[in-house]
Design a protein around this motif. Structure first.
Motif, PDB file in Angstrom:
ATOM      1  N   SER A  24      35.625  24.824  46.498  1.00  0.00           N
ATOM      2  CA  SER A  24      35.451  25.713  45.310  1.00  0.00           C
ATOM      3  C   SER A  24      37.027  26.174  44.752  1.00  0.00           C
ATOM      4  CB  SER A  24      34.405  26.731  45.346  1.00  0.00           C
ATOM      5  OG  SER A  24      35.184  27.872  46.117  1.00  0.00           O
ATOM      6  N   ALA A  28      38.929  24.609  41.286  1.00  0.00           N
ATOM      7  CA  ALA A  28      39.016  25.706  40.299  1.00  0.00           C
ATOM      8  C   ALA A  28      40.391  25.276  39.384  1.00  0.00           C
ATOM      9  CB  ALA A  28      39.098  27.157  40.812  1.00  0.00           C
ATOM     10  N   LEU A  41      41.284  33.156  40.379  1.00  0.00           N
ATOM     11  CA  LEU A  41      40.641  32.162  41.358  1.00  0.00           C
ATOM     12  C   LEU A  41      39.292  32.878  41.814  1.00  0.00           C
ATOM     13  CD1 LEU A  41      43.688  31.075  43.653  1.00  0.00           C
ATOM     14  CD2 LEU A  41      42.185  29.585  42.118  1.00  0.00           C
ATOM     15  N   ARG A  44      37.038  32.283  38.786  1.00  0.00           N
ATOM     16  CA  ARG A  44      36.366  30.852  38.589  1.00  0.00           C
ATOM     17  C   ARG A  44      35.419  30.274  39.845  1.00  0.00           C
ATOM     18  NH1 ARG A  44      41.520  27.174  36.144  1.00  0.00           N
ATOM     19  NH2 ARG A  44      42.000  28.455  34.411  1.00  0.00           N
ATOM     20  N   THR A  45      35.709  30.939  40.949  1.00  0.00           N
ATOM     21  CA  THR A  45      34.972  30.680  42.150  1.00  0.00           C
ATOM     22  C   THR A  45      33.743  31.251  42.145  1.00  0.00           C
ATOM     23  OG1 THR A  45      36.312  31.621  43.540  1.00  0.00           O
ATOM     24  CG2 THR A  45      37.034  29.589  43.323  1.00  0.00           C
TER      25      THR A  45
END
Length: 259
Positions: A24, A28, A41, A44-45
């Motif tokens: 993941s 990203a 990060l 986004r994950t």
């Protein structure tokens, strides 16, 4: 038997979960050169910030990511290449003439290093008889805080970036004094105010005068975010710091312009 099977399933699920998290993070990124910080990060994950930070440290160590200031970008493993010798081949090529010229002007052993996780990775080495006596070799890793080249590279990082790297190095050697981290930060602060030049005097090398070796390192950051150093080493009683220091500084500037 059932207990063993259950335990195996749990371990497998844990590995799959970690693999999913790493995937993941890689997914990203929207381009090979994009740089994302920890908060971006985690957003986004959908991973917790603390979990993301822990995984990022491991991914940097294993070349899945590379760190640049407070941001991360895809590393050589994620981009399909393995190892700093491949990722930084262009640096070694650009440095070839610069290293040769520095050797001819100083007569000292020249090392070209790159910061690789918490280690200095030697991309190239050039020198006379002393070069064969020194344990460093191309392709070898050395704890970044132990040498002048490594320290010059660490001086380009923030204290927050240095701490987790060096804490792991110190933990790997039980005999190390934990107070060494404080001393290192003081030394890095001195390097930053000394035009990026790191100095070091090390122990005996049999067959060379007093056996003591003096070294000087100076680091640059390449456009792709890698931290690279040029380091010269020679017999302590023959090293003239006032003459060598500006030569190393100029060589580092030339390398920065070449890459």
């Amino acid at each position: 038997m059932n207990g063993t099977v259950t335990t195996s399933k749990v371990r497998l699920a844990t590995r799959e979960s970690m693999l999913a998290r790493v995937t993941s993070i890689v997914d990203a990124y929207t381009s090979p050169h994009e740089r994302l910080n920890l908060e971006e990060l985690a957003l986004r994950t959908g991973l917790p910030r603390s979990t993301t930070h822990r995984i990022l440290l491991e991914m940097v160590e294993l070349d899945w990511l590379m760190r640049h200031d407070r941001a991360y970008r895809l590393g050589p493993r994620a981009l399909g290449t393995v190892g700093p010798e491949v990722a930084q081949a262009h640096v070694r090529i650009a440095a070839n003439d610069i290293i040769r010229e520095l050797y001819l002007r100083t007569g000292m052993v020249i090392h070209l290093g790159v910061l690789h996780g918490r280690h200095e990775y030697f991309l190239d080495k050039m020198g006379g008889p002393l070069a064969a006596a020194l344990r460093s070799r191309v392709g070898a890793r050395f704890p970044a805080h132990r040498g002048a080249g490594g320290r010059s590279m660490l001086a380009l990082l923030s204290p927050e970036e240095v701490d987790p790297m060096i804490e792991r190095n110190l933990a790997a050697v039980p005999s190390d004094d934990p107070r060494e981290l404080d001393a290192l930060h003081a030394e890095l602060a001195r390097i930053r105010t000394s035009h990026g030049i790191a100095y070091q005097s090390t122990g005996r090398v049999p067959g060379f005068g007093s056996g003591r070796i003096s070294s000087l390192g100076c680091a640059i950051r390449t456009p792709d975010g890698a931290v690279v150093s040029l380091c010269v080493a020679g017999e302590a009683e023959k090293v003239h710091l006032d003459r060598v220091t500006p030569l190393v500084r100029k060589a580092a500037d030339d390398l920065a312009a070449a890459v």
